[in-house]
Motif scaffolding. Structure first.
Motif, mmCIF file in Angstrom:
data_model
loop_
_atom_site.group_PDB
_atom_site.id
_atom_site.type_symbol
_atom_site.label_atom_id
_atom_site.label_comp_id
_atom_site.label_asym_id
_atom_site.label_seq_id
_atom_site.Cartn_x
_atom_site.Cartn_y
_atom_site.Cartn_z
ATOM 1 N N THR A 313 12.549 -41.727 -17.979
ATOM 2 C CA THR A 313 11.419 -42.298 -17.249
ATOM 3 C C THR A 313 10.849 -41.214 -16.333
ATOM 4 O O THR A 313 11.577 -40.347 -15.851
ATOM 5 N N TYR A 314 9.523 -41.255 -16.125
ATOM 6 C CA TYR A 314 8.835 -40.186 -15.401
ATOM 7 C C TYR A 314 8.109 -40.738 -14.177
ATOM 8 O O TYR A 314 7.735 -41.899 -14.113
ATOM 9 N N ASN A 315 7.904 -39.856 -13.208
ATOM 10 C CA ASN A 315 7.093 -40.158 -12.044
ATOM 11 C C ASN A 315 6.592 -38.826 -11.503
ATOM 12 O O ASN A 315 6.930 -37.770 -12.037
ATOM 13 N N GLU A 316 5.809 -38.871 -10.474
ATOM 14 C CA GLU A 316 5.342 -37.637 -9.845
ATOM 15 C C GLU A 316 5.445 -37.794 -8.342
ATOM 16 O O GLU A 316 5.362 -38.905 -7.798
ATOM 17 N N VAL A 317 5.672 -36.686 -7.678
ATOM 18 C CA VAL A 317 5.858 -36.719 -6.240
ATOM 19 C C VAL A 317 4.902 -35.729 -5.580
ATOM 20 O O VAL A 317 4.723 -34.607 -6.048
ATOM 21 N N ASP A 318 4.311 -36.179 -4.486
ATOM 22 C CA ASP A 318 3.453 -35.324 -3.661
ATOM 23 C C ASP A 318 4.363 -34.572 -2.685
ATOM 24 O O ASP A 318 4.991 -35.176 -1.808
ATOM 25 N N MET A 319 4.438 -33.257 -2.855
ATOM 26 C CA MET A 319 5.379 -32.448 -2.083
ATOM 27 C C MET A 319 4.806 -31.974 -0.744
ATOM 28 O O MET A 319 5.430 -31.157 -0.062
ATOM 29 N N THR A 320 3.652 -32.517 -0.333
ATOM 30 C CA THR A 320 2.979 -32.037 0.882
ATOM 31 C C THR A 320 3.882 -32.096 2.108
ATOM 32 O O THR A 320 4.052 -31.099 2.835
ATOM 33 N N GLU A 321 4.478 -33.259 2.370
ATOM 34 C CA GLU A 321 5.266 -33.437 3.589
ATOM 35 C C GLU A 321 6.562 -32.630 3.559
ATOM 36 O O GLU A 321 6.975 -32.047 4.563
ATOM 37 N N THR A 322 7.221 -32.608 2.403
ATOM 38 C CA THR A 322 8.459 -31.828 2.302
ATOM 39 C C THR A 322 8.178 -30.343 2.494
ATOM 40 O O THR A 322 8.918 -29.639 3.199
ATOM 41 N N MET A 323 7.103 -29.855 1.897
ATOM 42 C CA MET A 323 6.749 -28.438 2.041
ATOM 43 C C MET A 323 6.379 -28.104 3.478
ATOM 44 O O MET A 323 6.736 -27.031 3.993
ATOM 45 N N ALA A 324 5.687 -29.033 4.142
ATOM 46 C CA ALA A 324 5.296 -28.798 5.536
ATOM 47 C C ALA A 324 6.520 -28.758 6.437
ATOM 48 O O ALA A 324 6.630 -27.896 7.334
ATOM 49 N N LEU A 325 7.465 -29.679 6.219
ATOM 50 C CA LEU A 325 8.684 -29.719 7.029
ATOM 51 C C LEU A 325 9.508 -28.457 6.807
ATOM 52 O O LEU A 325 10.041 -27.873 7.768
ATOM 53 N N ARG A 326 9.601 -28.038 5.552
ATOM 54 C CA ARG A 326 10.358 -26.819 5.238
ATOM 55 C C ARG A 326 9.713 -25.598 5.894
ATOM 56 O O ARG A 326 10.406 -24.742 6.463
ATOM 57 N N LYS A 327 8.398 -25.515 5.825
ATOM 58 C CA LYS A 327 7.694 -24.376 6.413
ATOM 59 C C LYS A 327 7.884 -24.324 7.917
ATOM 60 O O LYS A 327 8.057 -23.245 8.501
ATOM 61 N N GLU A 328 7.881 -25.493 8.538
ATOM 62 C CA GLU A 328 7.976 -25.555 10.000
ATOM 63 C C GLU A 328 9.344 -25.119 10.499
ATOM 64 O O GLU A 328 9.474 -24.465 11.542
ATOM 65 N N TYR A 329 10.400 -25.460 9.765
ATOM 66 C CA TYR A 329 11.755 -25.243 10.276
ATOM 67 C C TYR A 329 12.554 -24.173 9.521
ATOM 68 O O TYR A 329 13.712 -23.914 9.886
ATOM 69 N N LYS A 330 12.009 -23.542 8.482
ATOM 70 C CA LYS A 330 12.835 -22.657 7.655
ATOM 71 C C LYS A 330 13.360 -21.442 8.423
ATOM 72 O O LYS A 330 14.518 -21.027 8.232
#
Length: 514
Positions: A313-330
């Motif tokens: 089964t397939y779906n898609e995810v918008d990675m905007t928030e995860t990428m923003a959180l990672r960028k902020e704290y990496k």
């Protein structure tokens, strides 16, 4: 006192075997763990060792007989009642005498044995010898490398000295705790280099290695294999023997029959004859034997397709928030924990949360039972030059982001270096495979048996999406969940994937266990 020799455990779902070859006859002296006979099952060849030292008193099951698990094969009279034991002749395939090496008086010898290979692994193939007979070796210096179904194992020298005998040559299949070589320490070896250098490379073999045309000289196939070839009308030259010394087994015959059928069905009689391959093309081809790891990967993937009812089964995810959180704290994350913050820890956390809500994806089938796991041992698929391996991060559901990232980095490096142990690749309950690192946009991953679910990650790609009635460019990733439909229903699979999507699109849910 008599000791019974019985059929050992043959493996899951295997209940009987055929006695293929007896290596000893009644009256012969035998040592502890010396091979008495060889059994053939539908899947593997099993060697039966002597449980005690003594004399083979009688043989109950003859060559060609079909025997069940724990059936009586023979009786051995213990050494105490067998009389004095005669000196045991040296093995014919030993390299010691050919190389002009023999122990000197006052020297001591040390056997080089197959190390522990790991749970459920009973044999390995000798892939490479780094030393040759006559070489001086230091303690812990690498002597050879073994290949098992999953990993490569290096064998160090147990003592310093001279390598005086190689018992298992390259390409030989050896059992756990089998003897590989002999080292003479101190004054325990004297060499005759001239004889060694003048001898051709293949003089180390007293029995020619087996090829596609049949076993080596004086090696006879087991009666079960011969019977199977006669019944199927298969020529011996068409069967590739994988048994001891190149003997053909029933499984080899079945494989040859299947290959012949496949070739005949794939051929199109109505078509014009295939044009001959140009000689220059043939000269540019290269034929390389599959490693045991690659053979096991192929077998396990095909077994998964044959056993499980795999659905994706397939779906898609918008990675905007995860990428923003990672960028902020990496940067702060790496400074504090000493490891980079990647996406895998987010996906691992998201899957652990989803598995709590849909536990059947984290379960497995055992016969007619369903085994639910109240823990998550996360398998992280990693590509290596030798093939795909899946190291396991144990109790990932109890770990922090930093602990997960450290574990992934450490396991990944060990996988690429070929240093993973067997224990590190066993016991996984769920797997994540990231094809996105290679640029994959969409795929259907295959289950890693006996697990019931595997999540496929893919490439993050900007795509136009409708957000609150407006078209926005968003970093999107396709997700794929392959699952065993025998245990996981469609509703559960879709729910699992939706929960992963929700957690990644709003990472704060991971902190609140939502």
């Amino acid at each position: 006192m008599m000791t019974e020799v019985r059929v050992p455990t043959l493996g899951e779902s295997v209940t009987e075997a055929t006695v293929a070859t007896w290596f000893k006859k009644p009256g012969d002296k035998v040592a502890v763990d010396e091979m008495l006979c060889e059994l053939e099952t539908d899947k593997v060849t099993v060697e039966v060792p002597s449980p005690v030292a003594g004399t083979l008193a009688d043989i109950v099951a003859q060559e060609g007989d079909t025997v069940g698990v724990d059936a009586l094969l023979a009786n051995v009279s213990d050494a105490d009642n067998a009389g004095p034991e005669e000196p045991k002749p040296r093995a014919e395939n030993s390299q010691t005498e050919e190389a002009g090496l023999k122990p000197a008086n006052g020297g001591s010898t040390v056997d080089v044995m197959v190390p522990t290979l790991g749970e459920s692994v009973s044999e390995a193939t000798v892939s490479t010898w780094f030393k040759k007979v006559g070489d001086t070796v230091a303690q812990d210096e690498m002597l050879c490398e073994l290949e098992t179904d999953k990993v490569s194992v290096e064998v160090p020298a147990p003592a310093s000295g001279t390598l005086t005998e190689i018992v298992a040559n390259e390409g030989d299949t050896v059992q756990a705790d089998a003897k590989l070589a002999v080292i003479s320490s101190g004054d325990g070896a004297s060499a005759a280099p001239a004889k060694t250098e003048s001898a051709p490379a293949d003089t180390q073999y007293s029995t020619p290695p087996a090829g596609n045309g049949g076993p080596g000289k004086d090696i006879k196939d087991g009666p079960a294999a011969e019977k199977a070839m006669a019944e199927a009308g298969v020529k011996r030259a068409d069967v590739t023997g994988t048994g001891k010394d190149g003997r053909a087994t029933k499984a080899d015959v079945a494989a040859a029959v299947a290959a012949a059928k496949s070739a005949s069905t794939s051929a199109a009689p109505a078509q014009a004859p295939r044009a001959p391959v140009p000689a220059d093309d043939a000269a540019r081809e290269e034929r390389v034997k599959m490693t045991r790891l690659r053979q096991t990967i192929a077998r396990r993937l095909k077994d998964a397709q044959n056993t499980a009812a795999i659905l994706t089964t397939y779906n898609e995810v918008d990675m905007t928030e995860t990428m923003a959180l990672r960028k902020e704290y990496k940067e702060l994350f790496e400074k504090k924990h000493g490891v980079k913050l990647g996406f895998m820890s987010f996906f691992t956390k998201a899957c652990c949360h989803a598995l709590k809500e849909v536990p059947e994806v984290n379960a497995e089938i055992d016969g007619t039972d369903i085994v639910y796991k109240n823990f998550v041992h996360m398998g992280i698929a990693a590509g290596t030059p030798q093939g795909l391996v899946v190291p396991v991060i144990r109790d990932a559901d109890q770990m922090s982001f930093a602990e997960i990232e450290k574990a992934i980095a450490e396991k990944g490096k060990r996988a690429r270096d070929g240093k993973l142990s067997m224990a590190e690749m066993q016991g996984g309950t769920f797997t994540i495979s990231n094809g996105g690192v290679y640029g994959s946009l969409m795929s259907s991953p295959i289950l890693n048996p006996p697990q019931s679910g595997i999540l496929g990650m893919h490439k993050i790609q900007d795509r136009p999406m409708v957000v609150n009635g407006e078209i926005k460019i968003r970093p999107m990733m396709y997700l794929a969940l392959s699952y065993d439909h025998r245990i996981v229903d469609g509703k559960g699979a879709v729910t699992f994937l939706v929960r992963v999507k929700e957690a990644l699109e709003d990472p704060r849910r991971l902190l609140m266990d939502l």
